[in-house]
Write a protein that holds these residues in place. Structure first.
Motif, short mmCIF file in Angstrom:
data_model
loop_
_atom_site.label_atom_id
_atom_site.label_comp_id
_atom_site.label_asym_id
_atom_site.label_seq_id
_atom_site.Cartn_x
_atom_site.Cartn_y
_atom_site.Cartn_z
N LEU A 1 0.83 -1.21 0.00
CA LEU A 1 0.00 0.00 0.00
C LEU A 1 0.86 1.26 0.00
O LEU A 1 0.52 2.25 -0.68
CB LEU A 1 -0.93 -0.01 1.22
N ILE A 2 1.97 1.23 0.74
CA ILE A 2 2.88 2.38 0.71
C ILE A 2 3.45 2.54 -0.69
O ILE A 2 3.58 3.67 -1.21
CB ILE A 2 4.00 2.21 1.75
N GLY A 3 3.78 1.42 -1.34
CA GLY A 3 4.28 1.49 -2.71
C GLY A 3 3.26 2.08 -3.66
O GLY A 3 3.60 2.92 -4.52
N LEU A 4 1.99 1.68 -3.53
CA LEU A 4 0.94 2.24 -4.37
C LEU A 4 0.79 3.73 -4.12
O LEU A 4 0.56 4.52 -5.06
CB LEU A 4 -0.37 1.52 -4.12
N ALA A 5 0.93 4.14 -2.86
CA ALA A 5 0.82 5.56 -2.54
C ALA A 5 1.95 6.34 -3.20
O ALA A 5 1.73 7.45 -3.73
CB ALA A 5 0.84 5.75 -1.03
N TYR A 6 3.16 5.76 -3.20
CA TYR A 6 4.26 6.45 -3.87
C TYR A 6 4.00 6.55 -5.38
O TYR A 6 4.33 7.56 -6.01
CB TYR A 6 5.58 5.71 -3.61
N GLY A 7 3.41 5.51 -5.95
CA GLY A 7 3.08 5.59 -7.37
C GLY A 7 2.07 6.68 -7.65
O GLY A 7 2.18 7.41 -8.66
N LEU A 8 1.06 6.81 -6.79
CA LEU A 8 0.05 7.86 -6.96
C LEU A 8 0.69 9.24 -6.86
O LEU A 8 0.42 10.13 -7.69
CB LEU A 8 -1.04 7.70 -5.90
N VAL A 9 1.54 9.42 -5.83
CA VAL A 9 2.18 10.74 -5.66
C VAL A 9 3.06 11.04 -6.86
O VAL A 9 3.09 12.19 -7.35
CB VAL A 9 2.98 10.76 -4.34
N ALA A 10 3.77 10.06 -7.37
CA ALA A 10 4.63 10.28 -8.55
C ALA A 10 3.80 10.73 -9.74
O ALA A 10 4.19 11.66 -10.47
CB ALA A 10 5.39 9.00 -8.87
N ALA A 11 2.66 10.08 -9.95
CA ALA A 11 1.79 10.46 -11.07
C ALA A 11 1.30 11.89 -10.91
O ALA A 11 1.27 12.67 -11.88
CB ALA A 11 0.62 9.49 -11.17
N LEU A 12 0.88 12.25 -9.69
CA LEU A 12 0.39 13.61 -9.45
C LEU A 12 1.50 14.64 -9.64
O LEU A 12 1.25 15.76 -10.12
CB LEU A 12 -0.19 13.71 -8.04
N LEU A 13 2.73 14.27 -9.26
CA LEU A 13 3.84 15.20 -9.49
C LEU A 13 4.07 15.42 -10.97
O LEU A 13 4.30 16.56 -11.43
CB LEU A 13 5.12 14.65 -8.84
N LEU A 14 4.01 14.35 -11.76
CA LEU A 14 4.21 14.50 -13.19
C LEU A 14 3.10 15.34 -13.83
O LEU A 14 3.32 16.04 -14.83
CB LEU A 14 4.28 13.13 -13.85
N LEU A 15 1.90 15.28 -13.23
CA LEU A 15 0.77 16.09 -13.72
C LEU A 15 0.78 17.50 -13.13
O LEU A 15 -0.16 18.26 -13.39
CB LEU A 15 -0.55 15.39 -13.38
N ARG A 16 1.79 17.81 -12.32
CA ARG A 16 1.90 19.11 -11.67
C ARG A 16 0.69 19.40 -10.78
O ARG A 16 0.30 20.56 -10.59
CB ARG A 16 2.09 20.23 -12.70
N ASN A 17 0.11 18.36 -10.21
CA ASN A 17 -1.11 18.51 -9.42
C ASN A 17 -0.74 18.74 -7.95
O ASN A 17 -0.06 17.92 -7.34
CB ASN A 17 -1.96 17.25 -9.55
N PRO A 18 -1.20 19.84 -7.35
CA PRO A 18 -0.89 20.11 -5.93
C PRO A 18 -1.40 19.03 -4.99
O PRO A 18 -0.94 18.93 -3.85
CB PRO A 18 -1.60 21.45 -5.67
#
Length: 776
Positions: A35-52
């Motif tokens: 679950l922590i790994g999935l959370a890191y994947g989500l945060v990475a995606a949001l960073l690439l989308l420049r999403n706050p």
């Protein structure tokens, strides 16, 4: 750019954590890593989308990870740290302007506080939890140890108060000094009085386990000690000035498993006349299997002893092979009898020399008796053409004796191979991993107490038994204290071998390798420092990732707690054969009726490797003697500490403690983690994590205990009542020896520490003998 790099790193985190986390889920373990790994994947995606929302998502990750860590390990700082520090550090990185202020949505640049505020708040909360954990260590058991001393006399076993005549001071092996100049109030003032360097350093051609483990003797005004290559040295006890050196010229040998000397022995002939040479003798057992007698005054060989001054311990031995039999421990001399044990190489072959114990006349060197565990009823000397039982359990550690009872006490090891017992006979089963009492005059067996049933874990009884008279409700009881590798301290009546503190037989895991069997129960003492069964949550690492590796690896081994049998698939052994206690043993205070103990906790892995022949090297290099090959047995064995790819222990700290317990009740009064990782960590930070110890403690009548055996290079002093560390001094090398104390000619109490290092522990080698005293 910083945002993109951060996203890439988070995707890498996600890949590792999800992969390892799914593995754990399949094993029935926690979902947290996935679950922590999935959370890191989500945060990475949001960073690439420049999403706050990336920072809000990370704030949720911090809170969730913090909650999971607390649920698994509570407020244990050194367990929380690997679970959290990377998560917190990465969160702090997200707050920097060149990451946080690059996030926008619809071209509107967000305000830092609105975007990063929740994450900043969670990081502050995590810091508060960490601070609380640092100052609320769950591994400290605080209490008071026998502040009021018992109404019993402290038997001196014939040793003058200011001297140190045997390895453990007296034949009782207590490692207790009756001197009281050094107290908890003044010990912090100790300073170096003198330092002597022997000049005997490790050499090319030495075995890996070349170590310096000596405890000197103090006779009158002279210290006597040996070095790893069995030089014997006499020093002025007050100044450290060299008086003489004897070199037995031991040949180098890669065939020896150990190259060390723990001490020498002393005897004085009471019938000698003034001026007689060799009236006072120093005895040194050597790595090439000799016992040499030296004149204590000059260091010259006593040529009237045995064969021109030496006994060949190879006499009557089967399977003679250089380097496979030797003595690393000092002999015991009681009632004019020299009692000699010996060590054989572990786990090389089933065709080893014998583990026989022999008694010799101290004046002539003539053989008086032999106790052979393979033929225990015949103790009279065997004939010149006979040999002792090959490959029998041996007494490689230090013995103790009670001259009044006429008994000598020997800790007994196992018959190689240590991890396979399918071919053992009745006598091997009877004597392996036991303490035995022999008649000093005849060698006849008085009693035997077995500490492990059908030992498959190399749980030799490793330490000298300590003798003490206990003030029990039924009156004074002559007792024997036997520390063991599995963590039990057995307290026995030394007259009969019967337990003084209760011993229970408890169920043990079953299922040995084909051809072997497992005992249904194992003995457990009321006084025990056994570790609890390891759990997946007990896995550790420097980071979340190597901790995950250890947790995945944990599930690849069989582990059902202590005494889980070795297996072909691989078994996790905890405690490992390094032992909760090893040859350094414990120190007992005969007045306080207490024990000062130094338990160590290191998990090992053991994998049995089936053999198809008796020659192939399966687990060692072909040009070596073949440690752990077990030639002649059905299995070789792969074994070693359970560590991560970074070389860190996989079982969580603390790995080492000091502890005080009442020997009359078995109650542990206090237990504190001990030692730092300063000399083992990549960065020399003095974190007090509790580190392994190999070397014995010293206790004194002044209420101060000393220990130098930790894998950081310090000698420390402790308040015996509370366990508080009172003083420490930096050593020039590893201090894997047992300190001793005596009175100098100047009337001052000295404490002597040997700093020479330990080969297989990897501590720094040296040759220093250091004496401390209070300022004049």
């Amino acid at each position: 750019m910083a945002r993109v790099i951060t996203a890439a790193v988070f995707l890498l985190f996600a890949t590792v954590l999800v992969f390892g986390g799914v593995w754990l889920i399949v094993e029935g373990d926690t979902w947290a890593y996935a679950l922590i790994g999935l959370a890191y994947g989500l945060v990475a995606a949001l960073l690439l989308l420049r999403n706050p929302a990336a920072l809000w998502a990370y704030a949720v990750l911090v809170v969730a990870a913090m909650g999971w860590a607390w649920w698994e390990v509570g407020f244990d700082w050194w367990q929380l740290a690997p679970r959290g520090w990377i998560i917190v550090a990465a969160g702090a990185w997200l707050l920097v302007p060149w990451v946080a202020l690059t996030l926008d949505r619809g071209g509107i640049r967000p305000r830092w506080l609105a975007t990063a505020g929740p994450l900043a708040l969670t990081l502050v909360l995590a810091g508060g939890v960490a601070l609380y954990a640092v100052f609320n260590d769950p591994h400290y058991r605080n209490g008071s140890l026998n502040a009021d001393v018992a109404e019993v006399a402290a038997p001196d076993f014939g040793v003058p108060e200011g001297e140190w005549h045997h390895y453990g001071n007296s034949l009782a092996g207590q490692r207790y000094s009756p001197l009281d100049q050094i107290t908890p109030q003044n010990v912090a003032n100790l300073e170096v009085a003198w330092q002597y360097n022997t000049g005997d350093m490790r050499r090319e051609g030495d075995p890996e386990e070349t170590t310096y483990q000596v405890t000197p003797l103090k006779i009158d005004d002279t210290l006597y000690l040996c070095t790893p290559h069995h030089w014997v040295i006499a020093l002025d006890a007050t100044t450290g000035e060299e008086r003489w050196v004897f070199d037995p010229e031991i040949p180098l040998s890669q065939s020896r498993q150990h190259q060390t000397c723990r001490g020498v022995s002393f005897h004085e002939n009471p019938n000698a006349q003034a001026g007689d040479t060799c009236a006072r003798r120093i005895f040194i057992p050597t790595a090439d299997a000799r016992l040499i007698a030296l004149d204590a005054e000059s260091g010259q060989i006593c040529t009237d002893f045995a064969d021109n001054g030496a006994i060949s311990l190879w006499r009557n031995m089967p399977n003679v092979q250089e380097g496979f039999y030797y003595s690393t421990s000092p002999v015991v001399i009681a009632n004019d009898v020299i009692v000699v044990g010996g060590a054989v190489n572990d786990n090389v072959s089933t065709q080893d020399p014998s583990g026989v114990i022999r008694g010799y006349d101290v004046n002539t060197g003539n053989l008086l008796w032999n106790f052979d565990t393979g033929n225990p009823d015949r103790t009279e000397p065997i004939g010149p053409d006979e040999t002792y039982t090959p490959n029998s359990p041996n007494a490689w550690s230090i013995l103790s004796a009670d001259p009044e009872l006429g008994l000598v006490y020997a800790p007994i090891g196992n018959q190689p191979p240590d991890q396979y017992g399918g071919d053992r006979d009745e006598n091997v089963e009877r004597f392996s991993a036991s303490v035995i009492a022999l008649d000093i005059a005849t060698g006849e067996l008085a009693w035997v107490f077995r500490t492990v049933n059908h030992d498959l874990w190399d749980y030799d009884v490793p330490a000298q038994p300590s003798l003490i008279d206990l003030d029990m409700p039924e009156g004074s009881v002559p007792a024997l204290v036997a520390p063991t590798k599995q963590g039990d301290i057995f307290v026995l009546d030394r007259r009969t071998g019967e337990p003084v503190l209760p011993v229970a037989e408890v169920p043990a895991p079953q299922g040995a390798v084909p051809g072997d069997w497992t005992a249904e129960t194992q003995p457990r003492s009321a006084l025990s420092f056994r570790p609890p069964r390891l759990r997946p949550a007990d896995m550790w690492g420097a980071t979340l990732f190597d901790q995950l590796w250890c947790r995945v690896a944990f599930h690849s081994y069989r582990h059902e707690g202590i005494y889980t049998p070795p297996s072909v698939e691989g078994t996790l052994i905890h405690p490992g054969n390094f032992g909760v206690f090893n040859w350094g043993g414990v120190a007992v205070d005969p007045v306080r009726q207490a024990v000062f103990a130094t338990p160590t906790y290191m998990a090992f892995t053991v994998t049995m490797v089936p053999r198809e022949d008796d020659e192939t090297h399966l687990v060692s290099e072909p040009d070596t003697i073949g440690l752990n090959e077990n030639f002649g047995a059905p299995y070789a064995v792969e074994m070693g500490p359970f560590t991560s790819p970074l070389g860190m222990p996989c079982n969580a700290p603390p790995w080492g403690y000091v502890a005080g317990a009442d020997l009359r009740t078995g109650e542990v009064a206090w237990q504190h983690k001990n030692g730092t990782v300063r000399d083992r960590a990549p960065v020399p930070l003095p974190f007090t994590m509790g580190v392994p110890n190999l070397g014995g403690p010293l206790v004194t009548a002044g209420g101060v205990a000393f220990l130098s055996g930790t894998i950081d290079y310090f000698v420390r002093a402790y308040d015996l009542t509370s366990g508080t560390t009172l003083w420490e001094s930096r050593l020039p090398a590893g201090g894997q020896a047992t300190p001793m104390s005596y009175l100098g000619e100047d009337g001052a109490q000295y404490v002597v520490v040997v700093a020479g290092g330990h080969g297989s522990l990897g501590t720094k080698a040296g040759d220093a003998i250091i004496a401390y005293r209070l300022p004049r």
